[in-house]
Design a protein around this motif. Structure first.
Motif, PDB file in Angstrom:
ATOM      1  N   ARG A  67     -14.614 -13.382 -14.061  1.00  0.00           N
ATOM      2  CA  ARG A  67     -14.970 -12.737 -12.806  1.00  0.00           C
ATOM      3  C   ARG A  67     -14.838 -13.723 -11.640  1.00  0.00           C
ATOM      4  O   ARG A  67     -14.501 -13.327 -10.540  1.00  0.00           O
ATOM      5  CB  ARG A  67     -16.389 -12.175 -12.903  1.00  0.00           C
ATOM      6  CG  ARG A  67     -16.723 -11.307 -11.717  1.00  0.00           C
ATOM      7  CD  ARG A  67     -17.414 -10.022 -12.089  1.00  0.00           C
ATOM      8  NE  ARG A  67     -18.695 -10.241 -12.757  1.00  0.00           N
ATOM      9  CZ  ARG A  67     -19.665  -9.331 -12.795  1.00  0.00           C
ATOM     10  NH1 ARG A  67     -19.501  -8.173 -12.193  1.00  0.00           N
ATOM     11  NH2 ARG A  67     -20.768  -9.560 -13.425  1.00  0.00           N
ATOM     12  N   SER A 125     -21.550 -18.201 -14.275  1.00  0.00           N
ATOM     13  CA  SER A 125     -22.925 -17.847 -14.607  1.00  0.00           C
ATOM     14  C   SER A 125     -23.844 -18.966 -14.137  1.00  0.00           C
ATOM     15  O   SER A 125     -23.464 -20.131 -14.093  1.00  0.00           O
ATOM     16  CB  SER A 125     -23.046 -17.643 -16.111  1.00  0.00           C
ATOM     17  OG  SER A 125     -24.411 -17.562 -16.463  1.00  0.00           O
ATOM     18  N   LYS A 126     -25.097 -18.593 -13.789  1.00  0.00           N
ATOM     19  CA  LYS A 126     -26.032 -19.607 -13.297  1.00  0.00           C
ATOM     20  C   LYS A 126     -26.310 -20.675 -14.346  1.00  0.00           C
ATOM     21  O   LYS A 126     -26.622 -21.803 -14.006  1.00  0.00           O
ATOM     22  CB  LYS A 126     -27.354 -18.939 -12.908  1.00  0.00           C
ATOM     23  CG  LYS A 126     -27.264 -18.124 -11.648  1.00  0.00           C
ATOM     24  CD  LYS A 126     -28.533 -17.320 -11.466  1.00  0.00           C
ATOM     25  CE  LYS A 126     -28.400 -16.348 -10.300  1.00  0.00           C
ATOM     26  NZ  LYS A 126     -29.404 -15.271 -10.370  1.00  0.00           N
ATOM     27  N   GLY A 127     -26.213 -20.300 -15.633  1.00  0.00           N
ATOM     28  CA  GLY A 127     -26.548 -21.251 -16.678  1.00  0.00           C
ATOM     29  C   GLY A 127     -25.329 -21.882 -17.326  1.00  0.00           C
ATOM     30  O   GLY A 127     -25.427 -22.481 -18.388  1.00  0.00           O
ATOM     31  N   TYR A 186     -14.734 -14.202  -2.697  1.00  0.00           N
ATOM     32  CA  TYR A 186     -15.102 -15.579  -2.356  1.00  0.00           C
ATOM     33  C   TYR A 186     -13.818 -16.360  -2.116  1.00  0.00           C
ATOM     34  O   TYR A 186     -12.777 -16.043  -2.693  1.00  0.00           O
ATOM     35  CB  TYR A 186     -15.901 -16.229  -3.481  1.00  0.00           C
ATOM     36  CG  TYR A 186     -17.302 -15.696  -3.597  1.00  0.00           C
ATOM     37  CD1 TYR A 186     -18.331 -16.211  -2.812  1.00  0.00           C
ATOM     38  CD2 TYR A 186     -17.592 -14.655  -4.474  1.00  0.00           C
ATOM     39  CE1 TYR A 186     -19.614 -15.709  -2.909  1.00  0.00           C
ATOM     40  CE2 TYR A 186     -18.878 -14.146  -4.566  1.00  0.00           C
ATOM     41  CZ  TYR A 186     -19.883 -14.678  -3.784  1.00  0.00           C
ATOM     42  OH  TYR A 186     -21.155 -14.187  -3.871  1.00  0.00           O
ATOM     43  N   ARG A 207     -21.086 -24.010 -13.513  1.00  0.00           N
ATOM     44  CA  ARG A 207     -22.184 -24.258 -12.582  1.00  0.00           C
ATOM     45  C   ARG A 207     -22.612 -25.715 -12.590  1.00  0.00           C
ATOM     46  O   ARG A 207     -22.469 -26.435 -11.612  1.00  0.00           O
ATOM     47  CB  ARG A 207     -23.384 -23.380 -12.964  1.00  0.00           C
ATOM     48  CG  ARG A 207     -24.723 -23.798 -12.392  1.00  0.00           C
ATOM     49  CD  ARG A 207     -24.916 -23.262 -11.034  1.00  0.00           C
ATOM     50  NE  ARG A 207     -26.056 -23.772 -10.298  1.00  0.00           N
ATOM     51  CZ  ARG A 207     -27.309 -23.332 -10.403  1.00  0.00           C
ATOM     52  NH1 ARG A 207     -27.591 -22.406 -11.276  1.00  0.00           N
ATOM     53  NH2 ARG A 207     -28.256 -23.816  -9.638  1.00  0.00           N
ATOM     54  N   GLY A 215     -21.086 -14.592 -12.492  1.00  0.00           N
ATOM     55  CA  GLY A 215     -21.545 -14.110 -13.793  1.00  0.00           C
ATOM     56  C   GLY A 215     -20.746 -14.687 -14.946  1.00  0.00           C
ATOM     57  O   GLY A 215     -21.295 -15.058 -15.951  1.00  0.00           O
ATOM     58  N   ASP A 216     -19.442 -14.716 -14.811  1.00  0.00           N
ATOM     59  CA  ASP A 216     -18.644 -15.401 -15.840  1.00  0.00           C
ATOM     60  C   ASP A 216     -17.326 -15.885 -15.260  1.00  0.00           C
ATOM     61  O   ASP A 216     -16.987 -15.609 -14.119  1.00  0.00           O
ATOM     62  CB  ASP A 216     -18.451 -14.522 -17.081  1.00  0.00           C
ATOM     63  CG  ASP A 216     -17.516 -13.348 -16.821  1.00  0.00           C
ATOM     64  OD1 ASP A 216     -16.630 -13.455 -15.951  1.00  0.00           O
ATOM     65  OD2 ASP A 216     -17.669 -12.317 -17.504  1.00  0.00           O
ATOM     66  N   PHE A 238     -22.883 -16.349  -7.535  1.00  0.00           N
ATOM     67  CA  PHE A 238     -22.731 -16.565  -8.969  1.00  0.00           C
ATOM     68  C   PHE A 238     -22.040 -15.340  -9.546  1.00  0.00           C
ATOM     69  O   PHE A 238     -22.633 -14.268  -9.625  1.00  0.00           O
ATOM     70  CB  PHE A 238     -24.099 -16.770  -9.627  1.00  0.00           C
ATOM     71  CG  PHE A 238     -24.795 -18.006  -9.163  1.00  0.00           C
ATOM     72  CD1 PHE A 238     -24.540 -19.216  -9.776  1.00  0.00           C
ATOM     73  CD2 PHE A 238     -25.667 -17.969  -8.087  1.00  0.00           C
ATOM     74  CE1 PHE A 238     -25.172 -20.375  -9.341  1.00  0.00           C
ATOM     75  CE2 PHE A 238     -26.299 -19.122  -7.636  1.00  0.00           C
ATOM     76  CZ  PHE A 238     -26.044 -20.332  -8.251  1.00  0.00           C
TER      77      PHE A 238
END
Lengths: 285, 222, 509
Positions: free
Chosen positions: A176, A139-141, A186, A146, A172-173, A170
């Motif tokens: 994933r 996730s981005k946050g 990726y 990240r 997401g989690d 990204f």
């Protein structure tokens, strides 16, 4: 069955106005296994309710910012945050405090994983070969998915991920991230070590297709953060009661939801390194 | 001289149970006959034509009232559509992108006889009502069939032009069945006249034995 | 003009030719289409297209297996979220249709037109994300996220519908107030068209309502996204089939007479509303949405803040969003034209229902899900977004065209050609104006959706909006949403101008 649910919903609607004042609500950032969140965290809510003597409710959220928003909007008074999201949340809610962290969170780390088709070998240094590959964060946050990996990558190569990799995503989690690196969407990714270890143990990962190629140094991560006004609203000493309840949580079944060995005390200061890192890479102002 | 029977109806009715458009129609049309269908509007002429058409769809060049012109295609393509069944699908599709020289020649010849040659690369929505009707006639002519069936095929043209084109069309086909509004044209250019009224055959005459006043009774109220 | 034809032309009943430009309609449509194709091809060079060969087959096999082995452990939970989905959609459409009528009545005012364009230019997901900051994961967030953009869409469509009516009835009401003219004249006259559009919008609302689950509302999308994310494809399939069943059977369970009962039930079904802190709402709108230099009155500072966002994020995002939109628009068109004949009984005969079923599925599946599937196939780039948008929108347009084709079949000539010639010489040219009109109508929708695709990690505007929300930078998120809205308003007005210039009528939905 349907009729019952409708009645339950209707009753809930009528009662919610009265009940809301004394219900203590918490949430947890959705960082990995999101299935049956209600069932899993419902048990934690029952435990806290028993320990605290108030109604405790869990509400599920879909993303890190949703958890932060719920905390800021006072829709939840307690939240299980990541390192970065906790710092962000506490910056938004004056007087809020980190009260406990997982035992593992004192020395958390991130794995850099790669699809085996890249033929990158595991090493003690961040392998040079990841340059030019496609790369996904979580996730981005996310702190472990990240913030920290980006920090260590920038430190090792003195370049931003965009410059270093042919493509940055990204997922997401963390789950994933693993499945996308495993399926080859990726080539390389950054993942929370605890999620990885758990999934390897559960046999969810095909280790012929994806493997760990580097481990970051340790940093502080997940923690329970509580709003500053809970003592005024739920009675003097309520914050301490919550902290004690969390530290006393010994049932492995409950701890598995996080998943942590146990909880240990924590304070806002423990997360100063995260805040510095966040500012260094421009995620925090 | 008329040859063998091409179209036959015996006691044919058409329509819904309580709303019959045609009642108990029996007739026979032979090869070589030029038949005019007359009668007030709503008498069932169009329905009769479509019944007859269904008996020999492949032998007939049809020119129905709803002309079916495709506004997005050129006049050329609209006329060429009459010949679609003569060529392979692939040939037709290529023609849509780039018309074949030989077909352009043929279609231009048809258009010339209709007076719309210089409109060949315009689309029908740029044409007047009369020109559109000529394009529809062109499509029928380009079918190259021996039987022509038309439903008021020259109604949008002025009488003089309409008559000229009607003569041309009748010359091009050995057999013709044409619904036509004007009793004069019917009597002048056709061998046989069938009058319809209220979905029934009101009269069926050889043109030679008919006098116009008899025909006009078709249009009078009972 | 040649000799013989001059004499022929003289005698025509209808004097003179229609005053038209040199180019025929067909040629104009062809040239317009070719321009769009050209722009789409150029766009492909700008779009972030990257063919990466991952190993999707294992995942695909699991998805395929999941689709045929749907399973959900807790039927009650699934039922509840289906009911939530319907409740949001019902109430959302009811309220937005009413608001849409009001806006449409005053649609001749520029301010109303612009307002409608702006509110519908922001995707439901973005509205949801915005309101979530204020109202949390509440019923209000979900309802507003549907009501606001839908009201803007209804306003536009209803105004178009009013314009299509003959003015005869309304002329008899001359002299009465604008409101009475509408309520006694325009609306009753346009009601059949409005009703059928509302019905169609209800289906869209079901989809929107479900998709809002992706950001956390308790609708079907919540479970769908979770199951998908966890790779529990049997569970994802269970939600998916329930959703499809819900959409596919609307006409069997939606009784007009029961509408008041449904609406009342929907109100009761809404999830409970957490308390909203008024001072916080105030703070959100007056402070959080604006960059701090602006709030401090530091104009140069604010300029440089906006300048930075424009240069670093808006610029690259705009290129991606526009490139993906143009490519997806043309591909949607190609798909629509290729698919619609298979769903028209007049063109393919009795097996048309196979094609119809396919199109129904395509237009029901949320684009985000399709894009996620394609990401497994093509790797992460603009390609999955383009394909997902093209499949969904192409399916939708094809469905409408197939309906047009069938409706028109009774007016076709008895001796219409058969097979491919029927399609290319007759039906396709006849459908083409409606096709172009529908495609132009979808243009702004595709633009809105390509912006939104960014939440999957494709670098369109949505990607930066999502990032700004993740970084709790509402000022930036809000600014980026405004940019997306402006882009949509521009495309909408461009589309309207092009439709008018090409002489295209408002398409029948």
């Amino acid at each position: 069955m349907m009729l019952r649910s409708v009645f339950a919903a209707a009753a809930g609607l009528l009662m919610s106005a009265a009940a809301v004042a004394e219900t203590f609500t918490f949430t947890a950032i959705p960082d990995a296994d999101e299935s049956r969140l209600n069932a899993r965290f419902g048990k934690v809510a029952d435990y806290l309710s028993e320990q605290l003597g108030v109604d405790v409710k869990y509400i599920p959220v879909k993303s890190y910012p949703a958890a932060i928003t719920a905390f800021r909007n006072d829709q939840v008074q307690l939240a299980w945050f990541g390192g970065l999201s906790g710092v962000q949340a506490r910056a938004l809610v004056e007087g809020s405090e980190a009260i406990a962290q997982g035992y593992e969170d004192q020395f958390f780390k991130t794995y850099i994983i790669a699809n085996t088709s890249t033929e990158i070998e595991a090493s003690d240094e961040l392998p040079e070969d990841i340059k030019g590959k496609t790369f996904t964060f979580g996730s981005k946050g996310s702190t472990s998915g990240r913030l920290m990996p980006e920090f260590f990558i920038r430190e090792a190569f003195n370049a931003s991920p965009d410059e270093l990799f042919s493509r940055v995503g990204f997922s997401g989690d963390h789950s994933r991230t693993i499945s996308q690196v495993q399926s080859g969407v990726y080539q390389v990714g950054a993942v929370n070590y605890s999620v990885w270890d758990t999934e390897v143990e559960e046999g969810k990962i095909d280790t012929d297709k994806v493997k760990v190629i580097w481990t970051t140094p340790t940093y502080p991560d997940y923690q329970w953060t509580i709003r500053g006004d809970v003592d005024a609203r739920y009675g003097e000493g309520f914050k301490e009661k919550v902290r004690t309840a969390l530290l006393d949580m010994k049932d492995e079944d409950l701890l598995a939801s996080f998943p942590r060995k146990s909880f240990v005390p924590a304070s806002n200061d423990d997360y100063a390194p995260i805040e510095r890192t966040g500012k260094a890479i421009g995620l925090l102002d | 001289m008329p040859g063998q029977a091409m179209f036959q109806l015996t006691g044919a009715s058409f329509g819904h149970d309580d709303q019959l458009v045609l009642h108990d129609i029996s007739l026979e049309i032979r090869d070589g006959e030029k038949v005019a269908l007359v009668g007030p509007s709503g008498a069932g002429k169009s329905t009769l034509l479509s019944l007859l058409w269904k008996q020999q769809p492949d032998a007939v060049a049809l020119c129905p009232q709803e002309s079916g012109l495709v506004d997005l295609l050129s006049t050329y393509q609209n006329i060429y559509m009459g010949g679609l069944s003569r060529f392979s699908t692939l040939y037709n599709l290529i023609n849509l992108i780039r018309p074949w020289a030989a077909r352009r020649e043929e279609v231009a010849r048809v258009a010339r006889t209709l007076g719309i040659e210089e409109k060949l690369w315009n689309s029908p929505d740029q044409l007047s009502g009369g020109q559109r009707q000529r394009v529809a006639l062109g499509r029928a002519l380009y079918r190259n069939k021996s039987v022509f069936m038309g439903d008021e095929p020259v109604s949008s043209l002025d009488p003089e032009q309409g008559e000229q084109l009607l003569i041309h069309v009748l010359q091009q086909h050995t057999t013709a069945i044409v619904a036509i509004h004007s009793p004069e044209l019917a009597a002048k250019h056709f061998d046989r006249i069938i009058a319809l009224k209220d979905g029934r055959i009101f009269g069926d005459w050889q043109a030679a034995e008919l006098d116009l006043s008899t025909l006009e009774t078709v249009y009078q109220d009972a | 003009m040649g000799g013989k034809s001059v004499s022929l032309a003289k005698g025509e009943k209808s004097k003179g030719e229609k005053p038209k430009g040199k180019k025929s309609t067909g040629a104009r449509f062809r040239d317009l289409s070719l321009w769009f194709v050209l722009v789409a091809i150029v766009s492909l060079f700008f779009a972030d297209i990257f063919l990466y060969q991952p190993d999707p087959w294992e995942e695909f096999t699991r998805i395929g297996w999941g689709m045929v082995t749907p399973f959900w452990p807790d039927a009650n939970e699934l039922l509840m979220s289906a009911l939530y989905t319907v409740s949001f959609a019902l109430l959302g459409v009811a309220v937005s249709a009413a608001l849409g009528v009001l806006l449409a009545i005053w649609f001749h005012w520029r301010v109303v037109r612009v307002f409608s364009a702006v509110i519908r230019s922001v995707h439901e997901i973005f509205w949801g994300l915005l309101f979530m900051q204020v109202f949390g994961l509440s019923a209000l967030t979900g309802l507003l996220a549907i009501i606001i953009p839908f009201a803007g869409i209804f306003a536009k469509v209803f105004s178009d519908v009013f314009h299509q009516q003959s003015s005869a009835t309304v002329d008899t009401l001359a002299g009465s107030s604008r409101l009475s003219r509408f309520f006694y004249g325009w609306i009753p006259q346009a009601w059949p068209a409005m009703r059928s559009y509302i019905r169609y919008r209800f289906e869209c609302a079901l989809r929107s309502s479900a998709i809002l689950g992706f950001i956390g509302l308790p609708t079907l999308g919540f479970h769908l996204e979770t199951a998908f994310r966890q790779g529990d494809y049997s569970e994802a399939a269970a939600v998916f089939w329930v959703f499809l069943l819900l959409i596919g059977t609307v006409r069997f369970w939606f009784y007009k007479k029961l509408l008041p009962a449904y609406l009342l039930g929907a109100v009761f079904m809404l999830p409970e509303m957490p308390p909203v802190n008024a001072s916080f709402v105030w703070q959100f709108f007056t402070q959080d949405l604006w960059p701090s230099p602006l709030l401090n009155g530091d104009l140069p500072g604010a300029m440089s803040w906006y300048g930075n966002v424009l240069a670093d994020e808006v610029g690259p995002a705009l290129i991606q969003t526009i490139a993906i939109t143009q490519a997806a628009l043309v591909l949607s068109g190609v798909m629509a034209l290729a698919w619609y004949p298979f769903a028209s009984r007049w063109l393919v005969g009795r097996y048309y229902w196979v094609g119809r079923f396919k199109l129904l599925v395509l237009r029901s599946v949320p684009e985000l899900m399709l894009a996620y599937l394609f990401m497994l196939l093509f790797g992460p780039s603009a390609l999955p977004a383009i394909f997902a948008l093209a499949l969904h929108n192409g399916g939708l347009i094809a469905f409408l065209l197939a309906n047009h084709s069938q409706d028109a079949s009774s007016q076709q000539r008895l001796d219409s050609p058969s097979g491919l010639a029927r399609y290319f010489y007759q039906d396709l040219p006849q459908r083409y104006p409606a096709f172009l009109a529908l495609l132009f109508y979808r243009w702004e929708v595709i633009m809105r959706e390509s912006a939104m695709m960014g939440v999957l990690g494709i670098a369109t505007l949505g990607f930066y909006v999502d990032s700004a929300f993740e970084e709790i930078r509402f000022d930036k998120a809000f600014f980026l949403i405004l940019v997306a809205a402006a882009l949509n308003v521009i495309v909408d007005s461009l589309s309207r101008r092009l439709r008018r210039a090409a002489g295209l009528k408002t398409p029948r939905m």
